[in-house]
Every structure is written in structure tokens, then in C-alpha cells.
Design a protein around this motif. Structure first.
Motif, PDB file in Angstrom:
ATOM      1  N   LEU A 102       0.826  -1.208   0.000  1.00 33.77           N
ATOM      2  CA  LEU A 102       0.000   0.000   0.000  1.00 33.77           C
ATOM      3  C   LEU A 102       0.860   1.259   0.000  1.00 33.77           C
ATOM      4  CD1 LEU A 102      -2.896   0.986  -0.020  1.00 33.77           C
ATOM      5  CD2 LEU A 102      -2.881   0.953   2.478  1.00 33.77           C
ATOM      6  N   VAL A 103       1.970   1.230   0.748  1.00 36.33           N
ATOM      7  CA  VAL A 103       2.895   2.374   0.739  1.00 36.33           C
ATOM      8  C   VAL A 103       3.447   2.592  -0.671  1.00 36.33           C
ATOM      9  CG1 VAL A 103       5.094   3.277   1.608  1.00 36.33           C
ATOM     10  CG2 VAL A 103       3.518   2.148   3.170  1.00 36.33           C
ATOM     11  N   LEU A 104       3.755   1.500  -1.354  1.00 32.86           N
ATOM     12  CA  LEU A 104       4.255   1.602  -2.734  1.00 32.86           C
ATOM     13  C   LEU A 104       3.171   2.117  -3.672  1.00 32.86           C
ATOM     14  CD1 LEU A 104       6.297  -1.727  -2.900  1.00 32.86           C
ATOM     15  CD2 LEU A 104       7.248   0.586  -2.985  1.00 32.86           C
ATOM     16  N   ASP A 105       1.968   1.586  -3.541  1.00 35.87           N
ATOM     17  CA  ASP A 105       0.889   1.949  -4.466  1.00 35.87           C
ATOM     18  C   ASP A 105       0.394   3.373  -4.259  1.00 35.87           C
ATOM     19  OD1 ASP A 105       1.033  -0.591  -5.502  1.00 35.87           O
ATOM     20  OD2 ASP A 105      -0.702  -1.362  -4.410  1.00 35.87           O
ATOM     21  N   GLU A 106       0.224   3.776  -3.002  1.00 39.07           N
ATOM     22  CA  GLU A 106      -0.387   5.070  -2.707  1.00 39.07           C
ATOM     23  C   GLU A 106       0.616   6.215  -2.563  1.00 39.07           C
ATOM     24  OE1 GLU A 106      -3.669   5.807  -2.574  1.00 39.07           O
ATOM     25  OE2 GLU A 106      -4.110   3.729  -3.177  1.00 39.07           O
ATOM     26  N   TYR A 107       1.851   5.880  -2.170  1.00 36.08           N
ATOM     27  CA  TYR A 107       2.830   6.932  -1.873  1.00 36.08           C
ATOM     28  C   TYR A 107       4.144   6.755  -2.637  1.00 36.08           C
ATOM     29  CZ  TYR A 107      -0.421   7.777   1.960  1.00 36.08           C
ATOM     30  OH  TYR A 107      -1.567   8.038   2.683  1.00 36.08           O
ATOM     31  N   ASP A 108       4.160   5.844  -3.593  1.00 32.56           N
ATOM     32  CA  ASP A 108       5.386   5.555  -4.343  1.00 32.56           C
ATOM     33  C   ASP A 108       6.548   5.218  -3.416  1.00 32.56           C
ATOM     34  OD1 ASP A 108       4.159   6.081  -6.846  1.00 32.56           O
ATOM     35  OD2 ASP A 108       4.453   8.227  -6.542  1.00 32.56           O
TER      36      ASP A 108
END
Length: 210
Positions: A102-108
């Protein structure tokens, strides 16, 4: 009162991030590590075990969102096991993997984008933090208490648990009055110390007598 604050910081003022070996900075890796630590501390397990588990995960390569996502489920379980974080190891491994994704998907992969998304509103920031698997109200409080060291817009972050600690050692329970007892840069340490005395009456008595 000054003596109590000095004793408090001296006896219990090390932040949980420091204990986990996180040199807290406004950088993607450090902020993700803090999120991992908040996740681990949220479970009904001792702070010492949570800190040890965080260290093992970071050593295994889980110190960034991308690194955590690359670890497979069993590797995360094994890291938790080495720290004896075994009661919730399987469910926690799943949550950490989902959180990293989720950190990767939402906040790169960069949590410095969270204040921008929240428009530096503390309530909205907590809502965004609680969207991460394994981070509920307790985890959001943990993250914000520690992150105020590098995110000035969070200061002073003194939640109900810190105020309970303040009451135990005879300090003001009004957040503003309590915050005025230390410099802004020391608020994260004060918060950590107050959490410890809130949870440990023996330590609170020791500080109060100092």
C-alpha cells in the motif's frame, strides 16, 4: 516540576525509534521503518519484543517499502521468530507485506507524501495512517508521537496515554501546559517517557521520587 521532567527524560526518554535503531529523519526509509515499528508495537506484545522484531526485519532487508515487499511471507515470519515475536508472527507477516504494498501503491514508497495528502491536518493524517493494514488508532498514535520529532506540524502530539503518564508523575495534564515544559525538539522524547510511566507504575514512582 523541572526536576520531574529532567528525571523523566533521563530515566525513560529514549524514543522507541532510537531503541529500534532508527535514526529518525524526514526520509523515505526512516519513515517506513517507523511505520513498521508502529505496526509491531500495536499488537498485544511487549515493547521490547516489538523493537527486537523491527531490528530483525530491517536486518533481513525490510527497511524500505520495496524491501519489505520483496521479502516473502516466510522470510518475514522467520525474522519475527528470531526476535521471539511468535504469538502473532503469521498474521503480522501478512499485514506487513500488505502494508508495504500500500505504501508503494499510494505513496510511491515515500511517506513524505502523507503530510501533503493530509494537508498537514492531524486528524486527516491519522485517518490515512489507519488505512494501512495493522495500523489502528493505537498505531497511528504511536507513529505520530514519534514522527513529531521530524514533522513539526504534528507538535505537540500528546495523546491520552501520554497524559495518563503525566498524571502519574504529577505533571500537567493539559497538552499545551505539558508541552511548554520542554523544547519542541524534545517532545518525542517526552512522549516516549510518558508512555513508559503510564504503563509502568514502578517506573512512575521512581521518577516521581527523583
Amino acid at each position: 516540576m523541572d526536576k520531574t521532567v529532567k528525571a523523566l527524560l533521563s530515566e525513560a526518554g529514549r524514543t522507541f525509534a532510537e531503541e529500534a535503531g532508527i535514526p529518525l529523519k524526514d526520509q523515505p526509509g526512516a519513515l517506513f521503518k517507523l511505520l513498521v515499528l508502529a505496526n509491531l508495537l500495536s499488537t498485544r506484545i511487549s515493547a521490547d519484543l516489538a523493537v527486537a522484531a523491527a531490528r530483525e526485519l530491517f536486518e533481513a532487508g525490510g527497511g524500505t517499502a520495496r524491501g519489505m515487499a520483496r521479502l516473502d511471507w516466510q522470510q518475514r515470519v522467520d525474522a519475527l521468530g528470531r526476535a521471539h515475536y511468535v504469538r502473532y508472527d503469521e498474521s503480522t507477516s501478512t499485514r506487513l507485506g500488505d502494508m508495504a504494498e500500500l505504501v508503494l501503491d499510494e505513496y510511491d514508497g515515500d511517506l513524505r507524501k502523507l503530510p501533503l495528502k493530509a494537508e498537514r491536518d492531524i486528524g486527516r493524517a491519522k485517518e490515512l495512517l489507519e488505512e494501512f493494514p495493522g495500523i489502528g488508532p493505537v498505531g497511528a498514535d504511536i507513529f505520530c508521537r514519534e514522527a513529531q520529532a521530524v514533522w513539526p506540524w504534528l507538535r505537540p502530539y500528546l495523546d491520552d496515554l501520554t497524559l495518563k503518564g503525566a498524571e502519574r508523575v504529577g505533571l500537567p495534564t493539559d497538552p499545551k501546559r505539558l508541552a511548554d515544559l520542554v523544547k519542541d525538539r524534545d517532545l518525542a522524547q517526552l512522549s516516549a517517557a510518558l508512555v513508559r510511566v503510564a504503563k509502568d507504575k514502578k517506573l512512575a514512582d521512581q521518577v516521581a521520587k527523583a
